[in-house]
Design a protein around this motif. Structure first.
Motif, PDB file in Angstrom:
ATOM      1  N   GLY A  21      53.303 -48.993 -88.004  1.00 29.90           N
ATOM      2  CA  GLY A  21      53.061 -47.640 -87.380  1.00 29.90           C
ATOM      3  C   GLY A  21      52.710 -47.552 -85.834  1.00 29.90           C
ATOM      4  O   GLY A  21      52.738 -46.385 -85.161  1.00 29.90           O
ATOM      5  N   ARG A  22      52.316 -49.317 -85.340  1.00 35.66           N
ATOM      6  CA  ARG A  22      52.751 -49.653 -83.530  1.00 35.66           C
ATOM      7  C   ARG A  22      53.354 -49.175 -83.659  1.00 35.66           C
ATOM      8  O   ARG A  22      54.284 -48.721 -82.537  1.00 35.66           O
ATOM      9  CB  ARG A  22      52.251 -50.615 -83.147  1.00 35.66           C
ATOM     10  CG  ARG A  22      49.941 -50.287 -84.024  1.00 35.66           C
ATOM     11  CD  ARG A  22      50.333 -51.675 -83.263  1.00 35.66           C
ATOM     12  NE  ARG A  22      48.593 -52.175 -84.170  1.00 35.66           N
ATOM     13  CZ  ARG A  22      48.064 -53.585 -83.743  1.00 35.66           C
ATOM     14  NH1 ARG A  22      48.602 -54.506 -83.635  1.00 35.66           N
ATOM     15  NH2 ARG A  22      47.011 -53.892 -83.828  1.00 35.66           N
ATOM     16  N   ILE A  58      51.213 -46.480 -93.975  1.00 36.82           N
ATOM     17  CA  ILE A  58      52.043 -46.217 -91.676  1.00 36.82           C
ATOM     18  C   ILE A  58      51.516 -45.239 -91.278  1.00 36.82           C
ATOM     19  O   ILE A  58      51.315 -45.926 -90.049  1.00 36.82           O
ATOM     20  CB  ILE A  58      53.947 -45.647 -92.159  1.00 36.82           C
ATOM     21  CG1 ILE A  58      54.368 -47.659 -93.067  1.00 36.82           C
ATOM     22  CG2 ILE A  58      54.669 -46.146 -91.021  1.00 36.82           C
ATOM     23  CD1 ILE A  58      55.715 -47.537 -93.383  1.00 36.82           C
ATOM     24  N   MET A  59      51.066 -43.925 -91.915  1.00 40.84           N
ATOM     25  CA  MET A  59      50.677 -42.791 -90.643  1.00 40.84           C
ATOM     26  C   MET A  59      49.458 -43.336 -90.570  1.00 40.84           C
ATOM     27  O   MET A  59      49.260 -42.873 -89.350  1.00 40.84           O
ATOM     28  CB  MET A  59      51.080 -41.880 -92.102  1.00 40.84           C
ATOM     29  CG  MET A  59      52.725 -41.477 -91.908  1.00 40.84           C
ATOM     30  SD  MET A  59      54.112 -41.401 -90.343  1.00 40.84           S
ATOM     31  CE  MET A  59      52.999 -40.094 -89.338  1.00 40.84           C
ATOM     32  N   ARG A  60      48.644 -44.169 -91.511  1.00 37.68           N
ATOM     33  CA  ARG A  60      47.257 -44.602 -90.722  1.00 37.68           C
ATOM     34  C   ARG A  60      47.378 -44.992 -89.888  1.00 37.68           C
ATOM     35  O   ARG A  60      46.189 -44.834 -89.031  1.00 37.68           O
ATOM     36  CB  ARG A  60      46.475 -44.854 -91.877  1.00 37.68           C
ATOM     37  CG  ARG A  60      44.919 -44.926 -91.674  1.00 37.68           C
ATOM     38  CD  ARG A  60      44.547 -45.035 -93.049  1.00 37.68           C
ATOM     39  NE  ARG A  60      43.505 -43.721 -93.924  1.00 37.68           N
ATOM     40  CZ  ARG A  60      44.479 -43.656 -94.948  1.00 37.68           C
ATOM     41  NH1 ARG A  60      45.096 -43.976 -95.232  1.00 37.68           N
ATOM     42  NH2 ARG A  60      43.644 -42.224 -95.144  1.00 37.68           N
ATOM     43  N   ALA A  61      48.049 -46.453 -89.683  1.00 33.69           N
ATOM     44  CA  ALA A  61      48.287 -47.074 -88.631  1.00 33.69           C
ATOM     45  C   ALA A  61      48.768 -46.495 -87.437  1.00 33.69           C
ATOM     46  O   ALA A  61      48.135 -46.734 -86.419  1.00 33.69           O
ATOM     47  CB  ALA A  61      48.500 -48.190 -89.247  1.00 33.69           C
ATOM     48  N   ALA A  62      49.838 -45.018 -87.147  1.00 36.42           N
ATOM     49  CA  ALA A  62      50.795 -44.875 -86.163  1.00 36.42           C
ATOM     50  C   ALA A  62      49.466 -43.820 -86.092  1.00 36.42           C
ATOM     51  O   ALA A  62      49.196 -43.794 -84.331  1.00 36.42           O
ATOM     52  CB  ALA A  62      51.157 -44.231 -86.923  1.00 36.42           C
ATOM     53  N   ARG A  63      48.222 -43.344 -86.751  1.00 35.69           N
ATOM     54  CA  ARG A  63      47.208 -42.243 -85.690  1.00 35.69           C
ATOM     55  C   ARG A  63      46.513 -43.690 -85.149  1.00 35.69           C
ATOM     56  O   ARG A  63      45.644 -42.852 -84.412  1.00 35.69           O
ATOM     57  CB  ARG A  63      47.548 -41.849 -86.849  1.00 35.69           C
ATOM     58  CG  ARG A  63      45.842 -40.978 -86.557  1.00 35.69           C
ATOM     59  CD  ARG A  63      45.440 -39.810 -87.709  1.00 35.69           C
ATOM     60  NE  ARG A  63      44.654 -39.205 -87.551  1.00 35.69           N
ATOM     61  CZ  ARG A  63      44.302 -37.399 -87.012  1.00 35.69           C
ATOM     62  NH1 ARG A  63      45.170 -37.068 -86.634  1.00 35.69           N
ATOM     63  NH2 ARG A  63      43.451 -37.300 -86.270  1.00 35.69           N
TER      64      ARG A  63
END
Length: 161
Positions: A21-22, A58-63
């Motif tokens: 995500g980062r 992954i998208m939760r971590a990116a957000r």
């Protein structure tokens, strides 16, 4: 990536979702001019029976990594794309291209698309690009639901064999 993505996808090593995500947000930040016109960033949804829900994680971590809200990453708690059923796996080792394409069409057909894509320029995120079949079929689905354009971003590309 060859070892880490499978650890996340198949062994539920969820710490990798935070790192990936980062990486996505870092890529967006370093390519800001190329994605400045993106209205919505969504992940290619995982099958509902797969645990972990790796792309959603992954998208939760990116957000979460997008703390300043610079990028329009869809809220994972209000998904724009939802896979409603199980379909044939597209990553079967040694599968023929036509088999992968058929699986990708089934995947896209099993996705519900939210209204947020209507008129939007969408960045579709996926974990691995093998043949491009899933990216193509899901992109076509998004366009059919009113997306103005669809671009793709992947974490890794499978090597040509």
């Amino acid at each position: 990536m060859k070892q880490t993505l499978p650890r996340l996808k198949y062994e539920a090593k969820m710490g990798w979702a935070l790192i990936f995500g980062r990486l996505i947000v870092g890529w967006l930040d370093t390519h800001a001019a190329e994605v400045a016109d993106i209205d919505l960033i969504v992940g290619n949804p995982t099958s509902p029976d797969r645990r972990p829900q790796h792309l959603e994680a992954i998208m939760r971590a990116a957000r979460d990594a997008n703390a300043l809200g610079r990028w329009p990453i869809a809220d994972p708690d209000k998904p724009v794309l939802t896979k409603t059923g199980t379909t044939t796996a597209s990553a079967a080792p040694g599968a023929a291209w036509q088999t992968k394409w058929t699986a990708a069409e089934q995947h896209a057909a099993a996705i519900d698309v939210g209204s947020a894509v209507n008129g939007a320029s969408v960045l579709l995120v996926d974990d691995v690009f093998t043949t491009g079949a899933q990216m193509a079929t899901v992109s076509r689905l998004l366009r059919q639901h009113g997306a103005r354009e669809v671009r793709g971003l992947v974490l890794a590309r499978a090597p040509w064999r």
